[in-house]
Design an enzyme around this catalytic site. Structure first.
Site, mmCIF file in Angstrom:
data_model
loop_
_atom_site.group_PDB
_atom_site.id
_atom_site.type_symbol
_atom_site.label_atom_id
_atom_site.label_comp_id
_atom_site.label_asym_id
_atom_site.label_seq_id
_atom_site.Cartn_x
_atom_site.Cartn_y
_atom_site.Cartn_z
ATOM 1 N N GLU A 149 10.372 -7.897 1.090
ATOM 2 C CA GLU A 149 11.404 -6.872 0.848
ATOM 3 C C GLU A 149 12.838 -7.403 0.833
ATOM 4 O O GLU A 149 13.718 -6.830 1.457
ATOM 5 C CB GLU A 149 11.269 -5.757 1.893
ATOM 6 C CG GLU A 149 9.902 -5.097 1.846
ATOM 7 C CD GLU A 149 9.715 -4.017 2.919
ATOM 8 O OE1 GLU A 149 10.647 -3.755 3.694
ATOM 9 O OE2 GLU A 149 8.606 -3.452 2.963
ATOM 10 N N ASN A 191 6.631 -10.438 -1.495
ATOM 11 C CA ASN A 191 6.067 -9.088 -1.407
ATOM 12 C C ASN A 191 7.189 -8.050 -1.349
ATOM 13 O O ASN A 191 8.164 -8.225 -0.612
ATOM 14 C CB ASN A 191 5.233 -9.008 -0.115
ATOM 15 C CG ASN A 191 4.391 -7.756 0.002
ATOM 16 O OD1 ASN A 191 3.618 -7.440 -0.900
ATOM 17 N ND2 ASN A 191 4.518 -7.045 1.118
ATOM 18 N N HIS A 228 3.413 1.811 -2.603
ATOM 19 C CA HIS A 228 3.431 3.049 -1.818
ATOM 20 C C HIS A 228 3.913 4.166 -2.737
ATOM 21 O O HIS A 228 5.092 4.229 -3.082
ATOM 22 C CB HIS A 228 4.389 2.915 -0.629
ATOM 23 C CG HIS A 228 3.963 1.893 0.372
ATOM 24 N ND1 HIS A 228 2.816 2.024 1.122
ATOM 25 C CD2 HIS A 228 4.518 0.718 0.749
ATOM 26 C CE1 HIS A 228 2.692 0.984 1.924
ATOM 27 N NE2 HIS A 228 3.708 0.169 1.711
ATOM 28 N N GLU A 257 -0.299 -3.029 -0.495
ATOM 29 C CA GLU A 257 -0.174 -1.986 0.535
ATOM 30 C C GLU A 257 -0.417 -0.613 -0.081
ATOM 31 O O GLU A 257 0.270 0.364 0.239
ATOM 32 C CB GLU A 257 1.220 -2.028 1.191
ATOM 33 C CG GLU A 257 1.577 -3.388 1.757
ATOM 34 C CD GLU A 257 2.949 -3.430 2.435
ATOM 35 O OE1 GLU A 257 3.530 -2.356 2.708
ATOM 36 O OE2 GLU A 257 3.433 -4.545 2.697
ATOM 37 N N ASP A 259 -1.057 2.981 -1.141
ATOM 38 C CA ASP A 259 -1.373 4.342 -0.698
ATOM 39 C C ASP A 259 -0.713 5.309 -1.674
ATOM 40 O O ASP A 259 0.332 4.999 -2.254
ATOM 41 C CB ASP A 259 -1.011 4.633 0.762
ATOM 42 C CG ASP A 259 0.392 4.227 1.161
ATOM 43 O OD1 ASP A 259 1.283 4.146 0.296
ATOM 44 O OD2 ASP A 259 0.611 4.007 2.367
HETATM 45 O O1 9MR Z 1 2.516 0.576 8.516
HETATM 46 C C1 9MR Z 1 3.536 -0.066 9.259
HETATM 47 C C2 9MR Z 1 3.999 0.857 10.366
HETATM 48 O O2 9MR Z 1 2.966 1.005 11.321
HETATM 49 C C3 9MR Z 1 5.240 0.300 11.015
HETATM 50 O O3 9MR Z 1 5.760 1.239 11.932
HETATM 51 C C4 9MR Z 1 6.284 -0.032 9.962
HETATM 52 C C5 9MR Z 1 7.504 -0.641 10.591
HETATM 53 O O4 9MR Z 1 8.373 -1.189 9.663
HETATM 54 O O5 9MR Z 1 5.745 -0.925 9.032
HETATM 55 C C6 9MR Z 1 4.678 -0.375 8.327
HETATM 56 O O6 9MR Z 1 4.240 -1.288 7.342
HETATM 57 C C7 9MR Z 1 5.195 -1.600 6.331
HETATM 58 C C8 9MR Z 1 4.910 -2.997 5.858
HETATM 59 O O7 9MR Z 1 4.936 -3.886 6.937
HETATM 60 C C9 9MR Z 1 5.894 -3.434 4.801
HETATM 61 N N1 9MR Z 1 5.964 -2.510 3.707
HETATM 62 C C10 9MR Z 1 6.142 -1.114 4.100
HETATM 63 C C11 9MR Z 1 5.086 -0.702 5.092
HETATM 64 C C12 9MR Z 1 5.189 0.770 5.385
HETATM 65 O O8 9MR Z 1 6.400 1.065 6.004
#
Ligand code: 9MR
Length: 439
Positions: A149, A191, A228, A257, A259
């Site tokens: 990111e 990513n 997402h 990722e 969804d």
């Molecule tokens: O799913 C993850 C969630 O449990 C955490 O609280 C969050 C914190 O930043 O991160 C989520 O996963 C993220 C991933 O690491 C990177 N891309 C976005 C995902 C969803 O927020």
């Protein structure tokens, strides 16, 4: 690029129920075309038997949802903590599953000590983190999200401001080089999210970075598309184009990722479109969903996953399974137009040269559309060469002349610097060769 039209990911009809003998799990279905199907896993759910049963049965790739992030693995500077990450890695590997590592360097989920750092001290700390964690897991990781990111949302197409970015624009390539040195056999990925739509500035920014890395030999092997989706950020109709164009740079692409918020047949169709977009790109090596049951999701209220809260298969599950089962069993689909996306020629003209960029358009059984965007001059001459038995059967936004049956010369017709054409392919799906000169 707004006129670009690709295979409409969300608009396809549901595929038929597979014939008996088709694979009955996501992993087995994906493996038929040499791909994987993964999920994010949370360590604290590994004691939930419903969760673990689905995990073991359906998936062959695992990503730690939070446990390999910087705050989890280096909570105090120089003190590494792998307990929860190891639980996930060991569970996966004991079951014969592979692991995607997520993530070595990121502006978010940094430990407190790192959040307050800057400059060369931060650069060193980040590189040490990459080296230590990638070394610890050397040989156990299929692909690492080395940097996560790092690009800004919105129209800039540039980098996101962060403490890491402020250490210098080369922080990303420095992280990739450190990761390669630490684990030479892991695939190294960049990513990001909101990079699914080919016409978005952020997508273009990441594309240019990957193009630059490849041209300079920075070690990058793959690009992860988080994917997402929800009503505000729907599956783009040009998703296949995005994946194909990145793959054409010489990297693998992965959906990392996935969804999609929603329910019922609408959600099922959107999932199907994403899976089909990946299956249509030879270098799209696998898909990971971001959790197992809706209740496991970071967006639980949007019910975005393939299993309901009780662990039952949803309509979306069935559409994904059927789409995977419908893939070419001999391997990743090879009927895609392939070839260079960009050809640059410098004109003899002292005024400078021009760049012509080819993008895929819509495809049909017998023909496909292509589009060329020219930059660097408004007075261009673009040569489009198709290969036998292809024929260009239509053009738009250009004045075309013909050098031979296979070679078309395109010039501006007053409608800007993007023009298009339809190629009747006769079974040859190769992209045309494009070159540009100043007229
Ligand atoms: O799913 C993850 C969630 O449990 C955490 O609280 C969050 C914190 O930043 O991160 C989520 O996963 C993220 C991933 O690491 C990177 N891309 C976005 C995902 C969803 O927020």
């Amino acid at each position: 690029m707004s006129t670009l039209v690709a295979a409409a990911a969300g608009a396809a009809v549901l595929v038929a129920t597979p014939a008996s003998g088709a694979a009955s799990t996501l992993a087995a279905a994906a493996q038929q075309s040499g791909r994987y199907f993964g999920t994010a896993v949370a360590a604290n759910k590994l004691s939930d038997s419903t969760y673990v049963n689905i995990l073991n049965r359906e998936f062959d790739m695992v990503t730690a949802e939070n446990e390999m992030k910087m705050d989890a693995t280096e909570p105090s500077q120089g003190q590494f903590s792998y307990g929860n990450a190891d639980r996930i890695v060991n569970q996966a590997r004991n079951q014969g599953k592979r692991v995607r590592g997520h993530a070595l360097a990121w502006h978010s989920q940094q430990p407190g000590w790192m959040q307050n750092m800057s400059g060369s001290a931060l650069r060193q700390a980040m590189l040490n983190h990459v080296t230590q964690v990638a070394t610890y897991y050397r040989g156990k990781i299929y692909a690492w999200d080395v940097v996560n990111e790092a690009f800004a949302d919105g129209s800039s197409g540039g980098r996101r401001d962060s403490n890491l970015q402020r250490t210098g624009n080369d922080w990303i390539e420095a992280a990739f080089r450190a990761a390669r040195a630490a684990d030479p056999n892991a695939k190294l990925c960049y990513n990001d999210y909101n990079t699914d739509n080919w016409s978005h500035a952020k997508t273009q920014g990441v594309y240019r970075m990957v193009q630059d890395f490849k041209s300079r030999g920075v070690p990058i092997d793959c690009v992860g598309f988080q994917a997402h989706f929800n009503s505000g950020n729907p599956v783009p109709s040009n998703y296949h184009t995005t994946l194909q164009n990145f793959a054409a740079l010489g990297v693998d692409v992965q959906i990392t990722e996935l969804d999609i918020e929603g329910s019922g047949s609408t959600q099922a169709q959107q999932y199907q479109g994403v899976v089909q977009a990946c299956l249509a790109v030879a270098r799209c090596t696998g898909i990971t969903v971001w959790g197992i049951r809706d209740t496991d999701s970071w967006r639980a209220s949007g019910t975005p996953l393939l299993f309901d809260g009780s662990g039952n298969k949803k309509a979306a599950y069935t559409s994904v399974l059927n789409a995977l089962n419908a893939a070419d069993p001999t391997g990743p689909t090879t009927t895609d137009p392939t070839g260079p996306t960009t050809t640059t020629t410098t004109s003899q003209n002292p005024g400078g040269g021009c760049t012509a960029t080819y993008s895929e358009g819509q495809k049909w059984n017998d023909r496909f559309n292509g589009q060329v965007t020219v930059s660097g001059t408004n007075n261009w001459v673009v040569t489009v060469t198709v290969s036998s038995p292809q024929r260009i059967i239509a053009t738009w936004n250009t004045t075309a002349t013909w050098e031979s049956a296979n070679v078309m010369t395109a010039r501006p017709n007053g409608n800007g610097n993007t023009f298009g054409f339809t190629i009747q392919h006769g079974g040859n799906w190769n992209w045309p060769t494009i070159s540009c000169r100043v007229g």
